[in-house]
Motif scaffolding. Structure first.
Motif, PDB file in Angstrom:
ATOM      1  N   GLY A  87       0.818  -1.211   0.000  1.00 12.26           N
ATOM      2  CA  GLY A  87       0.000   0.000   0.000  1.00 12.26           C
ATOM      3  C   GLY A  87       0.851   1.259   0.000  1.00 12.26           C
ATOM      4  O   GLY A  87       1.191   1.769   1.072  1.00 12.26           O
ATOM      5  N   PRO A  88       1.209   1.757  -1.171  1.00  9.42           N
ATOM      6  CA  PRO A  88       1.963   3.013  -1.213  1.00  9.42           C
ATOM      7  C   PRO A  88       1.093   4.187  -0.774  1.00  9.42           C
ATOM      8  O   PRO A  88      -0.123   4.192  -1.011  1.00  9.42           O
ATOM      9  CB  PRO A  88       2.347   3.159  -2.692  1.00  9.42           C
ATOM     10  CG  PRO A  88       2.047   1.833  -3.320  1.00  9.42           C
ATOM     11  CD  PRO A  88       0.956   1.215  -2.508  1.00  9.42           C
ATOM     12  N   ALA A  89       1.708   5.156  -0.156  1.00 14.22           N
ATOM     13  CA  ALA A  89       1.034   6.422   0.106  1.00 14.22           C
ATOM     14  C   ALA A  89       1.344   7.339  -1.079  1.00 14.22           C
ATOM     15  O   ALA A  89       1.230   6.910  -2.222  1.00 14.22           O
ATOM     16  CB  ALA A  89       1.487   7.004   1.438  1.00 14.22           C
ATOM     17  N   LEU A  90       1.757   8.556  -0.844  1.00 16.39           N
ATOM     18  CA  LEU A  90       1.919   9.530  -1.929  1.00 16.39           C
ATOM     19  C   LEU A  90       3.306   9.426  -2.570  1.00 16.39           C
ATOM     20  O   LEU A  90       4.316   9.815  -1.983  1.00 16.39           O
ATOM     21  CB  LEU A  90       1.691  10.942  -1.407  1.00 16.39           C
ATOM     22  CG  LEU A  90       1.751  12.048  -2.462  1.00 16.39           C
ATOM     23  CD1 LEU A  90       0.724  11.822  -3.568  1.00 16.39           C
ATOM     24  CD2 LEU A  90       1.534  13.415  -1.817  1.00 16.39           C
ATOM     25  N   PHE A  91       3.336   8.885  -3.776  1.00 10.92           N
ATOM     26  CA  PHE A  91       4.524   8.856  -4.624  1.00 10.92           C
ATOM     27  C   PHE A  91       4.229   9.710  -5.846  1.00 10.92           C
ATOM     28  O   PHE A  91       3.099   9.716  -6.347  1.00 10.92           O
ATOM     29  CB  PHE A  91       4.831   7.436  -5.103  1.00 10.92           C
ATOM     30  CG  PHE A  91       5.528   6.563  -4.107  1.00 10.92           C
ATOM     31  CD1 PHE A  91       6.868   6.241  -4.256  1.00 10.92           C
ATOM     32  CD2 PHE A  91       4.832   6.045  -3.028  1.00 10.92           C
ATOM     33  CE1 PHE A  91       7.498   5.415  -3.346  1.00 10.92           C
ATOM     34  CE2 PHE A  91       5.458   5.214  -2.107  1.00 10.92           C
ATOM     35  CZ  PHE A  91       6.794   4.894  -2.266  1.00 10.92           C
ATOM     36  N   GLU A  92       5.237  10.384  -6.371  1.00 14.31           N
ATOM     37  CA  GLU A  92       5.022  11.110  -7.624  1.00 14.31           C
ATOM     38  C   GLU A  92       5.034  10.095  -8.763  1.00 14.31           C
ATOM     39  O   GLU A  92       5.940   9.277  -8.896  1.00 14.31           O
ATOM     40  CB  GLU A  92       6.104  12.157  -7.858  1.00 14.31           C
ATOM     41  CG  GLU A  92       5.830  12.995  -9.101  1.00 14.31           C
ATOM     42  CD  GLU A  92       6.739  14.201  -9.235  1.00 14.31           C
ATOM     43  OE1 GLU A  92       6.570  14.959 -10.200  1.00 14.31           O
ATOM     44  OE2 GLU A  92       7.615  14.390  -8.365  1.00 14.31           O
ATOM     45  N   SER A  93       4.011  10.146  -9.587  1.00 13.67           N
ATOM     46  CA  SER A  93       3.877   9.233 -10.717  1.00 13.67           C
ATOM     47  C   SER A  93       3.051   9.929 -11.782  1.00 13.67           C
ATOM     48  O   SER A  93       2.601  11.066 -11.607  1.00 13.67           O
ATOM     49  CB  SER A  93       3.182   7.937 -10.280  1.00 13.67           C
ATOM     50  OG  SER A  93       1.836   8.200  -9.918  1.00 13.67           O
TER      51      SER A  93
ATOM     52  N   ILE B 199       1.411  -4.601   3.339  1.00 13.23           N
ATOM     53  CA  ILE B 199       2.469  -3.762   3.886  1.00 13.23           C
ATOM     54  C   ILE B 199       2.305  -2.344   3.373  1.00 13.23           C
ATOM     55  O   ILE B 199       2.324  -2.082   2.161  1.00 13.23           O
ATOM     56  CB  ILE B 199       3.860  -4.302   3.507  1.00 13.23           C
ATOM     57  CG1 ILE B 199       4.057  -5.711   4.082  1.00 13.23           C
ATOM     58  CG2 ILE B 199       4.954  -3.361   4.019  1.00 13.23           C
ATOM     59  CD1 ILE B 199       5.398  -6.329   3.756  1.00 13.23           C
ATOM     60  N   LEU B 200       2.133  -1.411   4.299  1.00 14.51           N
ATOM     61  CA  LEU B 200       2.006   0.001   3.941  1.00 14.51           C
ATOM     62  C   LEU B 200       3.385   0.639   3.813  1.00 14.51           C
ATOM     63  O   LEU B 200       4.240   0.462   4.685  1.00 14.51           O
ATOM     64  CB  LEU B 200       1.194   0.741   5.002  1.00 14.51           C
ATOM     65  CG  LEU B 200      -0.296   0.394   5.069  1.00 14.51           C
ATOM     66  CD1 LEU B 200      -0.908   0.950   6.336  1.00 14.51           C
ATOM     67  CD2 LEU B 200      -1.016   0.917   3.842  1.00 14.51           C
ATOM     68  N   VAL B 201       3.587   1.363   2.746  1.00 13.55           N
ATOM     69  CA  VAL B 201       4.815   2.125   2.533  1.00 13.55           C
ATOM     70  C   VAL B 201       4.374   3.572   2.483  1.00 13.55           C
ATOM     71  O   VAL B 201       4.131   4.146   1.414  1.00 13.55           O
ATOM     72  CB  VAL B 201       5.522   1.681   1.238  1.00 13.55           C
ATOM     73  CG1 VAL B 201       6.858   2.416   1.076  1.00 13.55           C
ATOM     74  CG2 VAL B 201       5.760   0.181   1.228  1.00 13.55           C
TER      75      VAL B 201
END
Length: 266
Positions: free
Chosen positions: A199-205, A257-259
């Protein structure tokens, strides 16, 4: 026969001899993951709709000394997915790792979402993971080994009340990915297959750079709330993906797994 247990910590993360299939590999987190797999020794099959973008990633991996192939694929079309998986198996003989990373985030709440927008989210984010798994899992069962990693999102468990960032179909679809992950993990663990979600949070994409990253107000608020004090930086998801895709996580199954820098705990 299951793979023999590797002896050193370094060996546990080594993907030499493995084949990884990555969807959504033309940009963003999928592109970064494909490069990371190659750097760890895996041969990588890159799937996405934009073939020209995939060819760029193949070139990048080649320059790193790795090996990759590009396959144009719409993950919502069963026949196309079936053909793509067969092409990977014909090329490399097996698939050890499946990273389901294709995803869309459609803005809107249930009161103003069109049925088309709802279906777009569910088809890409959930049906896509289902279809790839449908045709990859039999290969993994046959070899009694496999690693499936589904990209969910922190938005599977956390929503946003800000009208600018309401994405109810995204919340629903990413929550569904968690249910799919648990069901698959329970069913296929006996075959030496682990299935986990990230579970990614805020990534630039590509998905966020023209929306969330263009709002200074949002970024300031997010950074203030997050214990890390910032959004994620490029590449910060890769370590978790390699862990879940390698023998280092041989007894980790059905987990999420949260990242996220810790934002989910405050």
């Amino acid at each position: 026969m299951k793979n023999k247990r590797k002896e050193t910590i370094k060996d546990l993360f080594d993907l030499t001899g493995k084949t990884a299939l990555v969807t959504g590999a033309s940009g963003g987190l999928g592109r970064d993951a494909a490069r990371a797999y190659a750097e760890c020794g895996a041969k990588v099959a890159l799937l996405a709709r934009r073939k020209e973008k995939l060819e760029d990633v193949v070139e990048e991996i080649s320059q790193l000394g790795g090996e990759a192939i590009a396959i144009q694929c719409d993950v919502t079309d069963e026949e196309i997915v079936k053909d793509a998986v067969e092409e990977v198996i014909q090329q490399y003989g097996k698939i050890d790792i499946l990273l389901n990373d294709s995803g869309v985030a459609v803005r809107g709440g249930v009161h103003n979402l069109t049925e088309e927008d709802w279906d777009k989210s569910m088809n890409t984010n959930v049906k896509g993971a289902y279809l790839l798994s449908k045709y990859v899992i039999p290969c993994m069962i046959k070899q009694n080994y496999g690693k499936v990693v589904n990209i969910a999102s922190i938005n599977a468990i956390i929503a946003d009340k800000n009208d600018l960032f309401i994405r109810h179909s995204y919340n629903a679809s990413k929550s569904a990915v968690l249910g799919l992950t648990k069901g698959m993990a329970a069913s296929y663990g006996r075959y030496g297959i682990t299935v986990n979600a990230v579970g990614p949070a805020l990534f630039e994409s590509e998905m966020t750079k023209d929306t969330l990253f263009k709002s200074d107000e949002f970024l300031k608020g997010y950074s203030k709330m997050n214990p890390a004090g910032r959004p994620a930086e490029k590449g910060e998801l890769n370590g978790t993906l390699i862990y879940l895709s390698s023998d280092a996580s041989s007894y980790v199954n059905g987990q999420f797994i949260l990242v996220d820098g810790g934002i989910s705990i405050v």
